[in-house]
Scaffold this motif. Structure first.
Motif, PDB file in Angstrom:
ATOM      1  N   LYS A  40      -6.520  -0.347   0.124  1.00  0.00           N
ATOM      2  CA  LYS A  40      -7.556   0.824   0.477  1.00  0.00           C
ATOM      3  C   LYS A  40      -7.089   2.148   0.768  1.00  0.00           C
ATOM      4  CE  LYS A  40      -9.073  -1.923   3.760  1.00  0.00           C
ATOM      5  NZ  LYS A  40      -8.012  -3.090   3.382  1.00  0.00           N
ATOM      6  N   THR A  42      -4.069   3.137   0.031  1.00  0.00           N
ATOM      7  CA  THR A  42      -3.351   3.880  -1.104  1.00  0.00           C
ATOM      8  C   THR A  42      -4.313   4.429  -1.725  1.00  0.00           C
ATOM      9  OG1 THR A  42      -1.585   1.850  -1.007  1.00  0.00           O
ATOM     10  CG2 THR A  42      -1.606   3.026  -3.043  1.00  0.00           C
ATOM     11  N   GLN A  82      -5.845   6.157   9.452  1.00  0.00           N
ATOM     12  CA  GLN A  82      -6.057   4.919  10.239  1.00  0.00           C
ATOM     13  C   GLN A  82      -5.465   4.817  11.351  1.00  0.00           C
ATOM     14  OE1 GLN A  82      -4.911   2.061   7.464  1.00  0.00           O
ATOM     15  NE2 GLN A  82      -5.389   0.345   8.633  1.00  0.00           N
TER      16      GLN A  82
HETATM   17  N1  ATP Z   1       4.744   3.673   0.393  1.00  0.00           N
HETATM   18  C1  ATP Z   1       4.764   2.611   0.049  1.00  0.00           C
HETATM   19  N2  ATP Z   1       5.745   1.872  -0.009  1.00  0.00           N
HETATM   20  C2  ATP Z   1       5.716   0.767  -0.668  1.00  0.00           C
HETATM   21  N3  ATP Z   1       4.560  -0.392  -0.739  1.00  0.00           N
HETATM   22  C3  ATP Z   1       3.497   0.088   0.040  1.00  0.00           C
HETATM   23  C4  ATP Z   1       3.584   1.815   0.410  1.00  0.00           C
HETATM   24  N4  ATP Z   1       2.287   1.933   0.884  1.00  0.00           N
HETATM   25  C5  ATP Z   1       1.552   0.762   0.732  1.00  0.00           C
HETATM   26  N5  ATP Z   1       2.516  -0.033   0.260  1.00  0.00           N
HETATM   27  C6  ATP Z   1       1.953  -1.624   0.063  1.00  0.00           C
HETATM   28  O1  ATP Z   1       0.855  -1.413  -0.715  1.00  0.00           O
HETATM   29  C7  ATP Z   1      -0.193  -2.493  -0.464  1.00  0.00           C
HETATM   30  C8  ATP Z   1      -1.513  -1.956  -0.301  1.00  0.00           C
HETATM   31  O2  ATP Z   1      -1.192  -1.124   1.076  1.00  0.00           O
HETATM   32  P1  ATP Z   1      -2.463  -0.488   1.749  1.00  0.00           P
HETATM   33  O3  ATP Z   1      -1.721   0.154   3.057  1.00  0.00           O
HETATM   34  O4  ATP Z   1      -3.097   0.427   0.693  1.00  0.00           O
HETATM   35  O5  ATP Z   1      -3.606  -1.584   2.241  1.00  0.00           O
HETATM   36  P2  ATP Z   1      -4.814  -1.340   3.032  1.00  0.00           P
HETATM   37  O6  ATP Z   1      -6.094  -2.093   2.030  1.00  0.00           O
HETATM   38  O7  ATP Z   1      -5.196  -0.040   3.489  1.00  0.00           O
HETATM   39  O8  ATP Z   1      -4.541  -2.558   4.379  1.00  0.00           O
HETATM   40  P3  ATP Z   1      -4.897  -2.480   6.057  1.00  0.00           P
HETATM   41  O9  ATP Z   1      -6.431  -2.886   5.659  1.00  0.00           O
HETATM   42  O10 ATP Z   1      -3.825  -3.459   6.345  1.00  0.00           O
HETATM   43  O11 ATP Z   1      -5.063  -1.048   6.109  1.00  0.00           O
HETATM   44  C9  ATP Z   1       0.475  -3.306   0.710  1.00  0.00           C
HETATM   45  O12 ATP Z   1       1.154  -4.427   0.195  1.00  0.00           O
HETATM   46  C10 ATP Z   1       1.466  -2.416   1.457  1.00  0.00           C
HETATM   47  O13 ATP Z   1       2.450  -2.941   2.063  1.00  0.00           O
END
Ligand code: ATP
Ligand code: MG
Length: 239
Positions: A40, A42, A82
């Motif tokens: 999300k 990302t 966040q």
């Molecule tokens: N800069 C980065 N380098 C490597 N992996 C990353 C990076 N940013 C995010 N990830 C990985 O990409 C995936 C998605 O991460 P993201 O932060 O977008 O999730 P999210 O849906 O926002 O989760 P949450 O609900 O915990 O906030 C995860 O496996 C995370 O570890």
């Protein structure tokens, strides 16, 4: 207004966002939900140009893929984080002024600073150092600083995280007013389903970077795929 076409983001072998396409209309409140690590935040980092990616994203009919973050922000896309990000050495008023200056190429408009402080209800705290604000204050300030740039789209990343029910209600009212009174399109990532079903018109559910469904909230929460992959988790966690 914002359209994503087959967007993929790889971090090494991991596809954090995997062939995602979605579209939102001007004036909508568009929700994004999904399990932890679904991709999300990302998605926000891709829309704002923080990372490069495969596929393309259009805003207001123009391709924004490949544009630097400041150009995308100038085009009218603002976000909050966040984990609250504020300028710890500045007052509330100065922090809002930074956003206003960014959004006003002709110079700082004191009336806009004033109306933004009033809109997010931080008049009493205007001279306080941002580091001394409570959680709700920090969240309202982050939203105010984003609003100060006069965005067309405001993207909120888990704005209710860590808040109690009274604070959640206050933020929900603020978000609804931003949409209704300022006419700003909103994207909101949130784990609280009640917030999403009350506020949003369209809800995108993602898991492991992929879309599970994108529909009206009432349909989404009854979708067996969503219950299995996401709501099951939420229900289990709340028991
Ligand atoms: N800069 C980065 N380098 C490597 N992996 C990353 C990076 N940013 C995010 N990830 C990985 O990409 C995936 C998605 O991460 P993201 O932060 O977008 O999730 P999210 O849906 O926002 O989760 P949450 O609900 O915990 O906030 C995860 O496996 C995370 O570890
Ligand atoms: Mg996140």
């Amino acid at each position: 207004m914002l359209k994503a076409f087959n967007v993929t983001k790889r971090f090494g072998a991991l596809k954090a966002v995997n062939d995602l396409s979605f579209e939102m209309q001007k004036g909508q409140i568009f929700g994004i939900a999904g399990p932890n690590g679904a991709g999300k935040s990302t998605v926000y980092n891709l829309i704002t140009g923080f990372y490069g990616y495969e596929g393309r994203i259009e805003f207001d009919g123009r391709l924004i893929t490949g544009k630097p973050p400041y150009r995308i922000a100038k085009a009218g896309i603002a976000r909050t984080f966040q984990i609250p990000q504020t300028f710890p050495s500045l007052s509330v008023q100065k922090s809002i002024s930074v956003g206003c200056r960014f959004g006003a190429p002709g110079g700082l408009d004191p009336a806009h600073v004033e109306s933004t402080i009033r809109f997010v209800d931080l008049e009493k705290e205007r001279h306080q150092n941002t580091a001394r604000l409570n959680l709700l204050g920090k969240k309202k300030l982050m939203i105010g600083a984003a609003l100060a740039t006069k965005p067309k789209i405001l993207m909120l990343d888990e704005p209710m995280a860590g808040c109690n029910p009274v604070e959640i209600k206050s933020l929900m009212d603020l978000i609804a007013r931003i949409n209704r009174d300022l006419g700003i399109t909103i994207i909101i990532i949130e784990h609280f389903m009640k917030v999403l079903t009350e506020l949003t018109e369209i809800l995108l559910i993602i898991e492991s970077g992929r879309m599970i469904c994108c529909d009206e909230p009432v349909k989404v929460v009854n979708d067996p795929r969503v219950i299995e992959s996401y709501l099951g988790d939420v229900n289990a966690a709340s028991q």
